[in-house]
Design a protein around this motif. Sequence first.
Motif, PDB file in Angstrom:
ATOM      1  N   TYR A 197       0.836  -1.188   0.000  1.00 51.11           N
ATOM      2  CA  TYR A 197       0.000   0.000   0.000  1.00 51.11           C
ATOM      3  C   TYR A 197       0.879   1.248   0.000  1.00 51.11           C
ATOM      4  O   TYR A 197       2.018   1.218   0.491  1.00 51.11           O
ATOM      5  CB  TYR A 197      -0.878   0.040   1.262  1.00 51.11           C
ATOM      6  CG  TYR A 197      -1.610  -1.235   1.565  1.00 51.11           C
ATOM      7  CD1 TYR A 197      -2.927  -1.426   1.154  1.00 51.11           C
ATOM      8  CD2 TYR A 197      -0.989  -2.276   2.282  1.00 51.11           C
ATOM      9  CE1 TYR A 197      -3.616  -2.590   1.433  1.00 51.11           C
ATOM     10  CE2 TYR A 197      -1.669  -3.449   2.563  1.00 51.11           C
ATOM     11  CZ  TYR A 197      -2.983  -3.603   2.139  1.00 51.11           C
ATOM     12  OH  TYR A 197      -3.655  -4.771   2.422  1.00 51.11           O
ATOM     13  N   ASN A 226      -6.394   5.645  -2.200  1.00 50.63           N
ATOM     14  CA  ASN A 226      -6.757   4.291  -2.599  1.00 50.63           C
ATOM     15  C   ASN A 226      -7.502   4.374  -3.930  1.00 50.63           C
ATOM     16  O   ASN A 226      -8.612   4.904  -3.984  1.00 50.63           O
ATOM     17  CB  ASN A 226      -7.645   3.656  -1.519  1.00 50.63           C
ATOM     18  CG  ASN A 226      -8.184   2.294  -1.935  1.00 50.63           C
ATOM     19  OD1 ASN A 226      -7.684   1.673  -2.862  1.00 50.63           O
ATOM     20  ND2 ASN A 226      -9.217   1.845  -1.249  1.00 50.63           N
ATOM     21  N   HIS A 262      -7.005   4.683   2.581  1.00 48.33           N
ATOM     22  CA  HIS A 262      -6.554   3.754   3.612  1.00 48.33           C
ATOM     23  C   HIS A 262      -6.119   4.542   4.846  1.00 48.33           C
ATOM     24  O   HIS A 262      -5.511   5.614   4.743  1.00 48.33           O
ATOM     25  CB  HIS A 262      -5.353   2.933   3.121  1.00 48.33           C
ATOM     26  CG  HIS A 262      -5.649   2.080   1.927  1.00 48.33           C
ATOM     27  ND1 HIS A 262      -6.790   1.338   1.802  1.00 48.33           N
ATOM     28  CD2 HIS A 262      -4.929   1.846   0.788  1.00 48.33           C
ATOM     29  CE1 HIS A 262      -6.773   0.679   0.659  1.00 48.33           C
ATOM     30  NE2 HIS A 262      -5.654   0.977   0.017  1.00 48.33           N
TER      31      HIS A 262
END
Length: 584
Positions: free
Chosen positions: A318, A526, A532
């Motif tokens: 991420y 995101n 996130h």
Amino acid sequence: MTKGFERLSMDQRLERVRVLAVVLLLTLMGGLGYFQVLRADRYVELASRNRLRLVRLLPPRGVITDVNGAPLAVNVRTFDVKGYPMDLQKPENRKRVVELFRRKGFPLDEATLTEMVEKQYVAPYRAVSLANNLTLAQVADLVADPEFSSLLFPFPVWRRVYPAGALVSHVTGFVGEITREELESAADARYQGGDGVGKTGIEAFYEGRLRGDVGEEAVEVDSRGRRLREVSRREPARGEDLRLTLDLGAQRVAAELMGNEKGALVVLDVQDGGVKVLYSSPTFDPNPLTWGISSREWNDLLKDPARPMMDRCVSGTYPPGSTFKAVTTIAALEENVVNNHTTVYCPGYYTLGNRTFKCWKHSGHGSENLLEAIRDSCDVFFYQTGVWLGIERLLKWSAILGVGSPSGIDIPGEASGNLAGPAWKKKRFREPWYKGDTVNYSIGQGFLLMTPLQLARVYAAVANGGHLVIPHLNSRERFPRKDLRIPQSGLRSLQRGLEEVVRSGTGKRAGAFGVTVAGKTGTAQNPHGDDHAWFVGYAPVERPRFVAVALVEGGGHGSSVAAPLVGKILSYLVQHDRKGGTGP
């Protein structure tokens, strides 16, 4: 004349005797060659059929426990039903076995039975398994049938059970039947078709230690297969037990905190990298996978859009968002780009050429120095710092801190993340690197991707004074840490900023649970939905012991969603550590 005739007659008879002797000798030699060379395998098989049977004795796998001795993977006794290929290769015997199993409620056909025998075949006198994981009641029902004793026999075996179930499934992994491809690639005589092998997690990584050594029993039987005596026996050697650094109590707290959210919670010992919590949500129960599920159930699990089989802690990548500002800070301090007195004015946006990059606080923060910029997570300060620093120096220090590389944790499947620079972009998109790309990197956006575990490792180095640890789960192995030789003055500046984040900045909710916490919030873009939510912090501030990372996919703001999760899990661990409840 008469004597001459008698001598000739005698010579002829002797010649006939010699010819007959030669013929008999040649016949005998031909017979020996036929029976001992051309038909040797057949007669060895027939002899073995009437005399010898070999049974592999599989060892119990080593037990896996948490740091306090709580069982995570243990063994239970079940029964396999076995038979010998030399018997089961006969069509009439296969038919009898199929009818027997069907009478007792076991779905089986001759094609499946033939395939099972072929898959496990090693020698005609070495037993193969036809049914696994039977209870004592099931075996008793089968043995009572008159057809059973003449072809089959029950055999006690060890099977794997995971008492904590889904709570630690990504850590322990699971054991499943070895596939043909795994058997061919293993190149290990200890494995045969039908054996269990670690598929994921600790079970896979430490397969060689956990499995143990196979034993063997040789028994002499009569022509009807009845046991006469034991010829020899080599006992199996139990696998090695593993005690993990994981704290099952803290893992349970992590599961309760995550609830139904998708994401990850990771906690490390900042000094040695021992993993205390490694919880990925959603999760799965490994017990049905070990004992056997249908191909449809397996495919449904793999195709589940929630991806419960993926360990988000080590395999999920991420954008780290503002949590990455700690890396930018270290790089800027080490390269003498900024110091504690450097100030940047934040009007709520940053202009670079014809592009405008906004700060999360649209009204701006005004003039901020380094400590204030960390406390308030001022994007504009770090935009400017990133431009001053330049991408090459930022990439250099990111790599030094472990970004873009596997941490070396002792479970399979770890992702490297993505520390992409100018060369990567040129190759991937055929475009040059722009200063705007560097601006995005400075606050943990753009092409940059990290795993929660990598981020925990970075902050462990911040907390312990500049030593990069190797996250690990095996408590009995020593994993060296690397001194990054970062001046303590620079680290202390960052530490003070992280303390202010929780004391009076964006991470105040992490400090509401009875322990002193330093850390950083993060909200990462995101492309698939809501932002996130990140928070990473360590505690206690006065003597850091644990570092924790919380990621909530699509959770929104790290300050409101992720910070309380880290505060609560750190509070649990610190308080139990003071009571001596988290193990060595």
